[in-house]
Enzyme design. Structure first.
Site, PDB file in Angstrom:
ATOM      1  N   CYS A   2      42.045  77.432  10.272  1.00  0.00           N
ATOM      2  CA  CYS A   2      42.883  77.423  11.457  1.00  0.00           C
ATOM      3  C   CYS A   2      43.068  75.992  11.959  1.00  0.00           C
ATOM      4  O   CYS A   2      42.142  75.199  11.967  1.00  0.00           O
ATOM      5  CB  CYS A   2      42.329  78.264  12.605  1.00  0.00           C
ATOM      6  SG  CYS A   2      42.116  79.977  12.181  1.00  0.00           S
ATOM      7  N   ARG A  27      45.220  74.034   6.845  1.00  0.00           N
ATOM      8  CA  ARG A  27      43.986  74.645   7.338  1.00  0.00           C
ATOM      9  C   ARG A  27      44.079  76.165   7.409  1.00  0.00           C
ATOM     10  O   ARG A  27      43.086  76.858   7.580  1.00  0.00           O
ATOM     11  CB  ARG A  27      43.655  74.103   8.739  1.00  0.00           C
ATOM     12  CG  ARG A  27      43.467  72.614   8.783  1.00  0.00           C
ATOM     13  CD  ARG A  27      43.133  72.169  10.183  1.00  0.00           C
ATOM     14  NE  ARG A  27      41.837  72.665  10.598  1.00  0.00           N
ATOM     15  CZ  ARG A  27      40.700  72.001  10.441  1.00  0.00           C
ATOM     16  NH1 ARG A  27      40.696  70.822   9.896  1.00  0.00           N
ATOM     17  NH2 ARG A  27      39.552  72.539  10.832  1.00  0.00           N
ATOM     18  N   TRP A  74      44.219  81.192   9.759  1.00  0.00           N
ATOM     19  CA  TRP A  74      43.661  81.768   8.533  1.00  0.00           C
ATOM     20  C   TRP A  74      42.829  82.949   9.028  1.00  0.00           C
ATOM     21  O   TRP A  74      41.769  82.780   9.611  1.00  0.00           O
ATOM     22  CB  TRP A  74      42.774  80.742   7.805  1.00  0.00           C
ATOM     23  CG  TRP A  74      42.321  81.179   6.455  1.00  0.00           C
ATOM     24  CD1 TRP A  74      42.964  80.977   5.266  1.00  0.00           C
ATOM     25  CD2 TRP A  74      41.105  81.878   6.132  1.00  0.00           C
ATOM     26  NE1 TRP A  74      42.229  81.515   4.232  1.00  0.00           N
ATOM     27  CE2 TRP A  74      41.096  82.074   4.725  1.00  0.00           C
ATOM     28  CE3 TRP A  74      40.029  82.367   6.880  1.00  0.00           C
ATOM     29  CZ2 TRP A  74      40.047  82.717   4.062  1.00  0.00           C
ATOM     30  CZ3 TRP A  74      38.994  83.016   6.222  1.00  0.00           C
ATOM     31  CH2 TRP A  74      39.018  83.184   4.825  1.00  0.00           C
ATOM     32  N   ASN A 100      39.846  77.833  17.072  1.00  0.00           N
ATOM     33  CA  ASN A 100      39.426  77.719  15.672  1.00  0.00           C
ATOM     34  C   ASN A 100      37.921  77.965  15.649  1.00  0.00           C
ATOM     35  O   ASN A 100      37.175  77.300  16.362  1.00  0.00           O
ATOM     36  CB  ASN A 100      39.759  76.316  15.145  1.00  0.00           C
ATOM     37  CG  ASN A 100      39.171  76.082  13.766  1.00  0.00           C
ATOM     38  OD1 ASN A 100      38.995  77.015  12.993  1.00  0.00           O
ATOM     39  ND2 ASN A 100      38.862  74.833  13.450  1.00  0.00           N
ATOM     40  N   GLY A 101      37.474  78.916  14.842  1.00  0.00           N
ATOM     41  CA  GLY A 101      36.043  79.248  14.769  1.00  0.00           C
ATOM     42  C   GLY A 101      35.881  80.752  14.829  1.00  0.00           C
ATOM     43  O   GLY A 101      36.849  81.495  14.616  1.00  0.00           O
ATOM     44  N   GLU A 480      35.085  72.556 -12.650  1.00  0.00           N
ATOM     45  CA  GLU A 480      36.140  72.105 -11.740  1.00  0.00           C
ATOM     46  C   GLU A 480      37.527  72.374 -12.335  1.00  0.00           C
ATOM     47  O   GLU A 480      38.436  72.824 -11.630  1.00  0.00           O
ATOM     48  CB  GLU A 480      35.942  70.612 -11.427  1.00  0.00           C
ATOM     49  CG  GLU A 480      37.006  69.968 -10.567  1.00  0.00           C
ATOM     50  CD  GLU A 480      37.163  70.585  -9.186  1.00  0.00           C
ATOM     51  OE1 GLU A 480      36.371  71.453  -8.798  1.00  0.00           O
ATOM     52  OE2 GLU A 480      38.124  70.202  -8.498  1.00  0.00           O
ATOM     53  N   LYS A 484      40.267  74.655 -10.477  1.00  0.00           N
ATOM     54  CA  LYS A 484      41.598  74.116 -10.149  1.00  0.00           C
ATOM     55  C   LYS A 484      42.683  75.061 -10.646  1.00  0.00           C
ATOM     56  O   LYS A 484      43.609  75.402  -9.949  1.00  0.00           O
ATOM     57  CB  LYS A 484      41.721  72.778 -10.855  1.00  0.00           C
ATOM     58  CG  LYS A 484      42.172  71.551 -10.274  1.00  0.00           C
ATOM     59  CD  LYS A 484      41.778  71.032  -8.943  1.00  0.00           C
ATOM     60  CE  LYS A 484      41.151  71.878  -7.925  1.00  0.00           C
ATOM     61  NZ  LYS A 484      40.283  71.327  -6.993  1.00  0.00           N
ATOM     62  N   GLU A 487      42.704  78.530  -8.733  1.00  0.00           N
ATOM     63  CA  GLU A 487      43.085  78.545  -7.315  1.00  0.00           C
ATOM     64  C   GLU A 487      44.575  78.298  -7.094  1.00  0.00           C
ATOM     65  O   GLU A 487      45.147  78.813  -6.156  1.00  0.00           O
ATOM     66  CB  GLU A 487      42.195  77.631  -6.453  1.00  0.00           C
ATOM     67  CG  GLU A 487      42.278  76.167  -6.706  1.00  0.00           C
ATOM     68  CD  GLU A 487      41.263  75.346  -5.893  1.00  0.00           C
ATOM     69  OE1 GLU A 487      40.777  75.812  -4.859  1.00  0.00           O
ATOM     70  OE2 GLU A 487      40.988  74.210  -6.317  1.00  0.00           O
ATOM     71  N   HIS A 503      26.204  84.369 -26.256  1.00  0.00           N
ATOM     72  CA  HIS A 503      25.324  85.339 -25.599  1.00  0.00           C
ATOM     73  C   HIS A 503      26.115  86.354 -24.782  1.00  0.00           C
ATOM     74  O   HIS A 503      25.582  86.929 -23.839  1.00  0.00           O
ATOM     75  CB  HIS A 503      24.293  84.610 -24.740  1.00  0.00           C
ATOM     76  CG  HIS A 503      23.390  83.734 -25.545  1.00  0.00           C
ATOM     77  ND1 HIS A 503      22.486  84.227 -26.458  1.00  0.00           N
ATOM     78  CD2 HIS A 503      23.299  82.389 -25.621  1.00  0.00           C
ATOM     79  CE1 HIS A 503      21.854  83.219 -27.046  1.00  0.00           C
ATOM     80  NE2 HIS A 503      22.339  82.089 -26.555  1.00  0.00           N
ATOM     81  N   LYS A 602      41.888  74.920   3.394  1.00  0.00           N
ATOM     82  CA  LYS A 602      41.248  73.683   2.949  1.00  0.00           C
ATOM     83  C   LYS A 602      39.873  73.500   3.555  1.00  0.00           C
ATOM     84  O   LYS A 602      38.941  73.076   2.897  1.00  0.00           O
ATOM     85  CB  LYS A 602      42.134  72.502   3.322  1.00  0.00           C
ATOM     86  CG  LYS A 602      41.549  71.187   2.892  1.00  0.00           C
ATOM     87  CD  LYS A 602      42.572  70.295   2.289  1.00  0.00           C
ATOM     88  CE  LYS A 602      41.969  69.143   1.548  1.00  0.00           C
ATOM     89  NZ  LYS A 602      41.670  69.465   0.156  1.00  0.00           N
TER      90      LYS A 602
END
Ligand code: G6P
Length: 607
Positions: A2, A27, A74, A100-101, A480, A484, A487, A503, A602
């Site tokens: 947010c 955000r 978000w 935000n929170g 990574e 990438k 996502e 395995h 983010k």
């Protein structure tokens, strides 16, 4: 998660708020809204979906006024609908709030407020705040806000307007970021500096527990007893261009291309006269011998940077290093004491799980060193020692330059430790220092060496699943590379230690599989060749990632992404570059919203 923003001054607030939200959209981007005061009346507009919906709605609505607040969401509590979008408004329509929170005790507060006769429109945790304000308000906003926040548990950065004070904004902060922008005849607040930079570079970082009153001419900060706190005004060092696309189609591509510069800015200040020199670590030197182990903790890509760091630090310092996901570490009963050095890594400096893991380890006696990109962030403030990456603002949700600069710091840190522990011979030290100096060039070369990536990405874009395999640092890079890809392109992808394939995972390999085989660790190249043969035998198509001049790889691999040669301990930095580009072009080919992938944000400030 947010983004929040506020403005009070002599211009129309709505366009300024919408522009600020545009810069904060990374955000959270599932709904947005603004509230503006005009003639002792608050008008709000909200829209679900990306910000463009709100912008379109605003162009047809009357939201004139010189003071207001905005929010891009978000969703955590309640679906991303118009009603659940912020700002929330009190029943008497005197107060509007952006948040935000997470208010953790909202259910209990909600019941109490309903009992007192308040009705709720949304399913959000935030709405309790606005009704509490109405309940406690007796003509003094500061008192009402102090009383309100005293009831809240959880985390918040709050922006509040009240129709009795049409040019004033109040803010409060606990555990979520909030910065005040100080202008001339106008003042602002926002979740981060990207939303302020086009208006002012002068900022005040609000601390947890502080509240502020912002008018066009004045910013006042108070503690929870209403006592005034004198704050210093800091200067933001970067400029507006860093937060804009600069001709690139996406922030992600721009940020990939900025990596040589970001590396240079991160490396240069920390190497002087041929030595790694972290100014902020002088006080750590005296007790460096007391550490019996290092624990690295982080989330997402920062965790992957930590996985690379583990190999490098163990190799050079012969100290045991564990890399732990912060979300796991915080809920274990970890074996951590005053002989542990905890290294927390975070681009944003605000990730909730990383913060919680740091607190947990600190309580157990660990010394905390953080590697952070955002100056003044929560993690930097909670740490005993901080090293900044100087990547500049990173806007794309999928990190690139943030990640690469974290590894650069870890590489230099490994050298710093090894040197201070007298564990490294002069020749190796000097060689690694000169290799570190050349990393920006090698990354530039990695960007230039792979012109075939776009056509390769086109060919691979219809794959439904892509495996990444590697050994040692190559394996950490695979984690990574795979993240990438998934996502931003939504292709199912996993990374495996190449030796583990047999395995279980090899059961999934057939002639529809694409296997990306990272093979830049020369000492393990023969082992990787065996793994490549194993998957080829089962029909897989192999895309190798290999050092330039390695001709052997062409015998087995169907395609090759080329990485400029460097010391194997440092190779992760140039090696990730073609994988970032590969993911980017695949996502582009698939028509994905690259800078704002679905369901992601983010800065993850919730658990
Ligand atoms: C989110 C971002 C990732 C990032 C992770 C940790 O998931 O999308 O790119 O790696 O958070 O963030 P941090 O700010 O702590 O590095």
């Amino acid at each position: 998660m947010c983004g929040i923003v506020g403005f009070t001054g002599s211009e129309q607030a709505a366009p300024i708020l919408l522009d600020g939200l545009k810069r904060l959209e990374y955000r959270g981007y599932d709904s947005a809204g603004i509230a503006v005061t005009n003639d002792n009346q608050i008008n709000t507009i909200k829209a679900s979906g990306q910000l463009v919906n709100l912008i379109n709605k605003a162009s047809d609505s009357d939201v004139s006024g010189l003071c207001g607040i905005g929010h891009t969401r978000w969703a955590t509590h309640g679906a991303p609908t118009d009603t659940n979008a912020h700002p929330h408004i009190s029943n008497d329509r005197m107060f509007a709030v952006v948040h935000n929170g997470i208010i953790e005790n909202y259910a209990e507060l909600r019941d109490e407020l309903i009992e007192k006769g308040y009705h709720f429109d949304s399913e959000t945790d935030t709405e309790v705040v606005v009704h509490l304000l109405e309940y406690y308000y007796k003509g003094n906003m500061r008192k009402a806000l102090i009383k309100t926040v005293s009831k809240l548990e959880g985390s918040y950065a709050l922006g509040v307007i009240c129709s009795d004070f049409p040019d004033e904004i109040y803010t409060a902060k606990l555990g979520s970021p909030l910065i005040i922008g100080v202008g001339v005849g106008e003042n602002f607040f926002a979740s981060d500096a990207t939303a302020l930079i086009s208006h002012t570079k002068n900022v005040i970082y609000l601390e947890d527990g502080e509240i502020s009153r912002i008018t066009p001419d004045k910013v006042e900060v108070f503690d929870c007893t209403s006592a005034t706190i004198n704050k210093t005004v800091s200067r933001i060092v970067w400029n507006i261009e860093s937060a804009e696309k600069g001709g690139y189609e996406h922030f992600m591509l721009k940020e990939i291309m900025e990596q040589p510069k970001a590396l240079e800015s991160t490396i240069k200040p920390n190497i002087r006269d041929g030595k790694v020199n972290f100014d902020g670590l002088n006080d750590l030197k005296s007790n460096i011998k007391d550490f019996t182990k290092i624990v690295i903790t982080a989330c997402g890509s920062a965790y992957h940077a930590g996985c690379v760091g583990r190999y490098v630090i163990e190799e050079l310092c012969r100290l045991p290093v564990q890399t732990e996901l912060a979300s796991e570490l915080r809920y274990r009963n970890p074996i951590i004491d005053e002989h542990t050095l905890l290294i927390a890594i975070s681009q944003s400096g605000e990730t909730a799980d990383t913060i919680a893991a740091m607190k947990e380890c600190k309580n157990r006696g660990a010394t905390v060193l953080s590697i952070v990109n955002v100056v003044g962030s929560t993690i930097s403030k909670l740490s005993d020692f901080v090293i900044y990456t100087w990547a500049g603002p990173e806007i794309a949700v999928a990190t690139t330059k943030g990640y690469i600069t974290q590894i650069a710091i870890l590489d230099m840190l490994a050298l710093w430790f090894a040197d201070n522990l007298n564990l490294i011979d002069e020749k190796l030290y000097t060689d690694l220092i000169s290799d570190i100096h050349t990393l920006p060039e090698r990354v530039q070369r990695a960007l230039d060496l792979n012109p075939h990536i776009t056509s390769l990405a086109k060919k691979c874009s219809s794959n439904n699943s892509i495996f990444f395999i590697g050994r040692n640092i190559d394996y950490a890079v695979c984690m990574e590379g795979s993240l990438k890809l998934k996502e931003i392109s939504y292709i199912q992808s996993e990374s495996y230690a190449a030796g583990e394939l047999k395995h279980g995972t090899i059961a999934l390999i057939d002639d529809s599989s694409l296997v990306v085989a990272a093979s830049c660790q020369e000492q393990l190249f023969d082992k990787m060749m065996s793994n490549i043969k194993e998957v080829k035998t089962r029909g897989a198509n192999v895309l190798a990632v290999a050092l330039e001049h390695n001709s052997r790889i062409y015998k087995e691999a169907d395609n090759v992404l080329v990485v400029p040669s460097t010391n194997p301990l440092l190779v992760a930095i140039p090696e990730i570059v073609p994988l970032q580009l590969f993911s980017y072009y695949i996502a582009k080919e698939r028509g994905c919203d690259i800078d704002k992938p679905k369901n992601l944000a983010k800065s993850v400030t919730v658990e």
